[in-house]
Design a protein around this motif. Structure first.
Motif, short mmCIF file in Angstrom:
data_model
loop_
_atom_site.label_atom_id
_atom_site.label_comp_id
_atom_site.label_asym_id
_atom_site.label_seq_id
_atom_site.Cartn_x
_atom_site.Cartn_y
_atom_site.Cartn_z
N ARG A 1 38.40 50.98 45.17
CA ARG A 1 38.79 49.62 44.80
C ARG A 1 40.24 49.60 44.29
NH1 ARG A 1 36.28 46.60 39.74
NH2 ARG A 1 38.35 46.97 38.88
N GLU B 1 31.20 39.01 43.40
CA GLU B 1 32.18 39.73 42.56
C GLU B 1 31.61 40.01 41.18
OE1 GLU B 1 36.77 38.94 41.58
OE2 GLU B 1 36.05 38.47 43.60
N ASN C 1 30.74 46.14 40.67
CA ASN C 1 31.03 46.48 42.07
C ASN C 1 31.90 47.73 42.12
OD1 ASN C 1 29.71 44.19 42.60
ND2 ASN C 1 31.40 43.13 43.65
#
Ligand code: SF4
Length: 274
Positions: free
Chosen positions: A33, A233, A237
């Motif tokens: 991410r 979201e 995550n």
């Protein structure tokens, strides 16, 4: 590139990825991410000394092969290493100098083993291939042509000499082979790791089945990544995967889940010097 999924009825958008992108997901989804999703990009740690050393060796070898035959000497290899040498990340000038001497020996010994008359088909060449769901690409250190076939050559400067299993199980090398065959329209099943510190070349000749297994695994990893992108979201995550490797993660300084303190930028070099 976006990890955004497509909707039913719309043409499937190929997931663009490199071997390193897939490996980053497997290492730690949170690192994935930080690396590929978050904007603005979170700050990374400073340069690593071993990366400076590896980059100088790779750059010197790339440029060496572009020289005319009469200049393909070990002395020119040393000159090129000097040209590309950077001291970013080293503990001090002494450590950088010791590392330079070691890298010089790697290059000199390696260049004594190559045939100067060879003309690589590719140097740091980007190759690519598409599957039903993926657009794969990667940059290959060197692509040789031998006996009418392409051979993938990947230089390694890490501490441990590779084994045949490392070469056979390398998804990156398999993807490079598939990409080179598609991009350059020539058979490519042979992959090699050239480990300079141990002066070893470890080779593997893939079968169509083993290449296919790597591609299928790449597709399966990509599906995991795309499934993550579908989730609402949330802070949970892209779960963190803390491990001893956190010390060497570029985001260890900003990641609240890092399991160890960030390693010193010269930590890998110190281990190599033991
Ligand atoms: S520090 Fe560890 S947990 Fe955090 S992103 Fe890096 S690898 Fe993942």
């Amino acid at each position: 590139m976006s990890d955004q999924p497509t909707f039913d009825g719309m043409p499937v958008k190929l997931f663009s990825c490199t071997p390193s992108r897939l490996d980053t997901w497997l290492d730690c989804p949170r690192k994935y991410r930080y690396t590929y999703i978050d904007t603005p990009r979170p700050p990374r740690g400073g340069p690593w000394a071993h990366a400076s050393m590896g980059a100088a060796v790779h750059n010197a070898l790339r440029e060496w092969w572009t020289k005319p035959l009469e200049e393909r000497t070990t002395q020119v290899g040393e000159v090129l290493l000097t040209k590309f040498w950077r001291t970013d990340g080293f503990k001090d000038d002494e450590q950088a100098q010791r590392s330079f001497v070691r890298a010089k020996a790697w290059i000199t010994n390696y260049l004594k083993t190559v045939d100067v008359n060879d003309e690589p088909r590719g140097l740091e060449r980007t190759v690519s291939a598409t599957t039903e769901t993926l657009s794969l690409s990667g940059r290959v250190d060197r692509i040789d042509e031998r006996d009418g076939e392409l051979v993938i050559v990947d230089y390694k400067t890490g501490r441990n000499a590779p084994e045949v299993d490392d070469v056979a199980s390398s998804r990156a090398l398999a993807i490079y082979a598939v990409g080179a065959a598609r991009t350059m329209r020539m058979k490519c099943t042979k992959v090699e790791l050239h480990h300079l510190p141990s002066e070893t070349v470890v080779a593997y000749d893939h079968s169509p089945e083993s290449l296919n297994r790597h591609i299928k695994r790449a597709e399966s990893i990509a599906r995991e990544v795309q499934a993550e992108a579908l989730k609402p979201e949330s802070d949970s995550n892209y779960r963190p995967n803390p491990s001893a490797l956190c010390g060497y993660c570029d985001f260890a300084r900003i990641c609240p889940d890092a399991s160890v303190e960030p390693a010193k930028p010269w930590a890998v070099i110190e281990k190599q010097e033991l």
